[in-house]
Scaffold this motif. Sequence first.
Motif, mmCIF file in Angstrom:
data_model
loop_
_atom_site.group_PDB
_atom_site.id
_atom_site.type_symbol
_atom_site.label_atom_id
_atom_site.label_comp_id
_atom_site.label_asym_id
_atom_site.label_seq_id
_atom_site.Cartn_x
_atom_site.Cartn_y
_atom_site.Cartn_z
ATOM 1 N N PRO A 1 0.430 -0.801 -0.207
ATOM 2 C CA PRO A 1 0.426 0.131 -0.081
ATOM 3 C C PRO A 1 0.952 1.285 0.096
ATOM 4 C CG PRO A 1 0.238 -0.850 2.530
ATOM 5 C CD PRO A 1 0.688 -1.953 1.271
ATOM 6 N N MET A 2 2.417 0.868 -0.091
ATOM 7 C CA MET A 2 3.142 2.701 0.109
ATOM 8 C C MET A 2 3.669 2.214 -1.025
ATOM 9 S SD MET A 2 6.023 2.783 2.306
ATOM 10 C CE MET A 2 7.182 1.298 2.283
ATOM 11 N N TYR A 3 3.610 3.985 -1.305
ATOM 12 C CA TYR A 3 4.261 4.720 -2.881
ATOM 13 C C TYR A 3 5.078 5.581 -2.428
ATOM 14 C CZ TYR A 3 4.105 6.435 -7.546
ATOM 15 O OH TYR A 3 4.851 7.437 -8.662
ATOM 16 N N GLY A 4 6.166 5.338 -2.811
ATOM 17 C CA GLY A 4 7.491 6.641 -2.342
ATOM 18 C C GLY A 4 7.902 7.309 -3.747
ATOM 19 N N ALA A 5 8.695 8.147 -3.825
ATOM 20 C CA ALA A 5 9.220 9.044 -4.803
ATOM 21 C C ALA A 5 10.105 9.816 -3.681
ATOM 22 C CB ALA A 5 8.787 9.470 -5.500
ATOM 23 N N SER A 6 12.282 10.052 -4.385
ATOM 24 C CA SER A 6 12.843 10.617 -3.535
ATOM 25 C C SER A 6 13.450 11.739 -4.676
ATOM 26 C CB SER A 6 13.965 9.637 -2.667
ATOM 27 O OG SER A 6 13.873 8.576 -3.499
ATOM 28 N N PHE A 7 14.290 12.583 -4.021
ATOM 29 C CA PHE A 7 15.354 13.407 -4.586
ATOM 30 C C PHE A 7 16.112 13.871 -3.458
ATOM 31 C CE2 PHE A 7 11.453 15.840 -2.763
ATOM 32 C CZ PHE A 7 12.302 17.081 -2.702
ATOM 33 N N GLN A 8 17.013 14.340 -3.735
ATOM 34 C CA GLN A 8 18.130 15.017 -3.628
ATOM 35 C C GLN A 8 18.468 16.920 -3.479
ATOM 36 O OE1 GLN A 8 21.389 13.425 -4.990
ATOM 37 N NE2 GLN A 8 22.224 13.121 -2.758
ATOM 38 N N ASP A 9 17.879 17.751 -2.236
ATOM 39 C CA ASP A 9 17.751 19.171 -2.947
ATOM 40 C C ASP A 9 19.076 19.724 -3.475
ATOM 41 O OD1 ASP A 9 19.716 19.661 -0.231
ATOM 42 O OD2 ASP A 9 17.749 19.463 0.798
ATOM 43 N N LEU A 10 19.081 21.012 -3.627
ATOM 44 C CA LEU A 10 20.523 21.146 -4.099
ATOM 45 C C LEU A 10 21.424 21.296 -3.259
ATOM 46 C CD1 LEU A 10 18.637 24.912 -5.001
ATOM 47 C CD2 LEU A 10 19.048 22.895 -6.410
ATOM 48 N N ASP A 11 21.625 21.216 -1.884
ATOM 49 C CA ASP A 11 23.060 20.427 -0.532
ATOM 50 C C ASP A 11 23.071 19.478 -0.941
ATOM 51 O OD1 ASP A 11 23.872 23.121 -0.014
ATOM 52 O OD2 ASP A 11 21.507 23.780 0.034
ATOM 53 N N GLY A 12 22.364 18.544 -1.693
ATOM 54 C CA GLY A 12 22.839 16.902 -1.594
ATOM 55 C C GLY A 12 21.964 16.048 -0.881
ATOM 56 N N HIS A 13 20.597 16.768 0.648
ATOM 57 C CA HIS A 13 19.521 16.504 1.764
ATOM 58 C C HIS A 13 18.960 15.295 1.126
ATOM 59 C CE1 HIS A 13 22.414 19.209 4.350
ATOM 60 N NE2 HIS A 13 21.933 20.106 3.445
ATOM 61 N N VAL A 14 19.111 14.467 0.936
ATOM 62 C CA VAL A 14 17.634 13.558 1.061
ATOM 63 C C VAL A 14 15.885 13.694 1.314
ATOM 64 C CG1 VAL A 14 17.077 11.119 -0.027
ATOM 65 C CG2 VAL A 14 19.474 11.595 0.190
ATOM 66 N N TRP A 15 15.224 13.955 0.215
ATOM 67 C CA TRP A 15 13.852 13.930 0.806
ATOM 68 C C TRP A 15 12.913 12.891 0.116
ATOM 69 C CZ3 TRP A 15 11.708 17.670 4.240
ATOM 70 C CH2 TRP A 15 12.958 18.365 4.617
ATOM 71 N N GLU A 16 12.563 12.122 0.985
ATOM 72 C CA GLU A 16 11.226 11.087 0.704
ATOM 73 C C GLU A 16 10.001 11.684 0.460
ATOM 74 O OE1 GLU A 16 12.749 8.152 3.256
ATOM 75 O OE2 GLU A 16 13.917 6.568 1.526
ATOM 76 N N LEU A 17 9.391 11.104 -0.652
ATOM 77 C CA LEU A 17 8.022 11.845 -0.409
ATOM 78 C C LEU A 17 7.112 9.627 -0.127
ATOM 79 C CD1 LEU A 17 8.167 14.241 -3.104
ATOM 80 C CD2 LEU A 17 8.484 14.319 -0.596
ATOM 81 N N VAL A 18 5.990 9.813 0.581
ATOM 82 C CA VAL A 18 5.399 9.018 0.695
ATOM 83 C C VAL A 18 4.095 9.151 0.974
ATOM 84 C CG1 VAL A 18 5.678 8.422 2.771
ATOM 85 C CG2 VAL A 18 5.604 6.385 1.907
ATOM 86 N N HIS A 19 3.447 8.311 0.071
ATOM 87 C CA HIS A 19 1.756 8.356 0.279
ATOM 88 C C HIS A 19 1.199 6.134 1.243
ATOM 89 C CE1 HIS A 19 -2.439 8.089 -0.546
ATOM 90 N NE2 HIS A 19 -2.668 7.228 -1.586
ATOM 91 N N MET A 20 1.058 6.243 1.277
ATOM 92 C CA MET A 20 0.283 5.258 2.154
ATOM 93 C C MET A 20 -1.278 4.584 1.642
ATOM 94 S SD MET A 20 2.766 4.745 5.522
ATOM 95 C CE MET A 20 2.422 2.835 5.078
ATOM 96 N N GLU A 21 -1.584 3.640 1.248
ATOM 97 C CA GLU A 21 -3.632 3.509 1.147
ATOM 98 C C GLU A 21 -3.224 3.328 2.466
ATOM 99 O OE1 GLU A 21 -5.080 4.291 -1.434
ATOM 100 O OE2 GLU A 21 -3.526 5.171 -2.788
ATOM 101 N N PRO A 22 -5.537 3.711 2.407
ATOM 102 C CA PRO A 22 -4.936 3.061 3.788
ATOM 103 C C PRO A 22 -5.922 1.372 4.129
ATOM 104 C CG PRO A 22 -6.955 4.616 2.998
ATOM 105 C CD PRO A 22 -6.105 4.660 2.047
#
Length: 128
Positions: free
Chosen positions: A107-128
Amino acid sequence: MRMIFVNLPVKSVEKSTQFFGKLGFELNPAYSDESCSCLVIDENIYVMLLAEPRFKDFINDEISDTATGTEVLNCLSANSRQEVDDLLSAALAAGGKPWKPVMQEGPMYGASFQDLDGHVWELVHMEP
């Protein structure tokens, strides 16, 4: 009620503030100046973008080199798969870099990126 402040070192407060503004994060000018920006992610979640010299005032050692290692995974929830995709697209269009491939695990869908300074950000959606 607790709040969280994620403090990140940045090479350019101005450029990083613009980057996160393109993701929809609002600047809180009351806690911002030339050495830092306070960005509101949600009611109790803030990111403090601190110029590297200012960040060093708060630590006892050196700033992690994001080119050779990952110092933290910042993960934000999303209300939908579309919001994950939209935030990822906005981050990449604003100069961020892709990090890991988009993933689907049950039920989990996610993506990720690095910002301008290389910090990692994950984005996640979890279906109920």
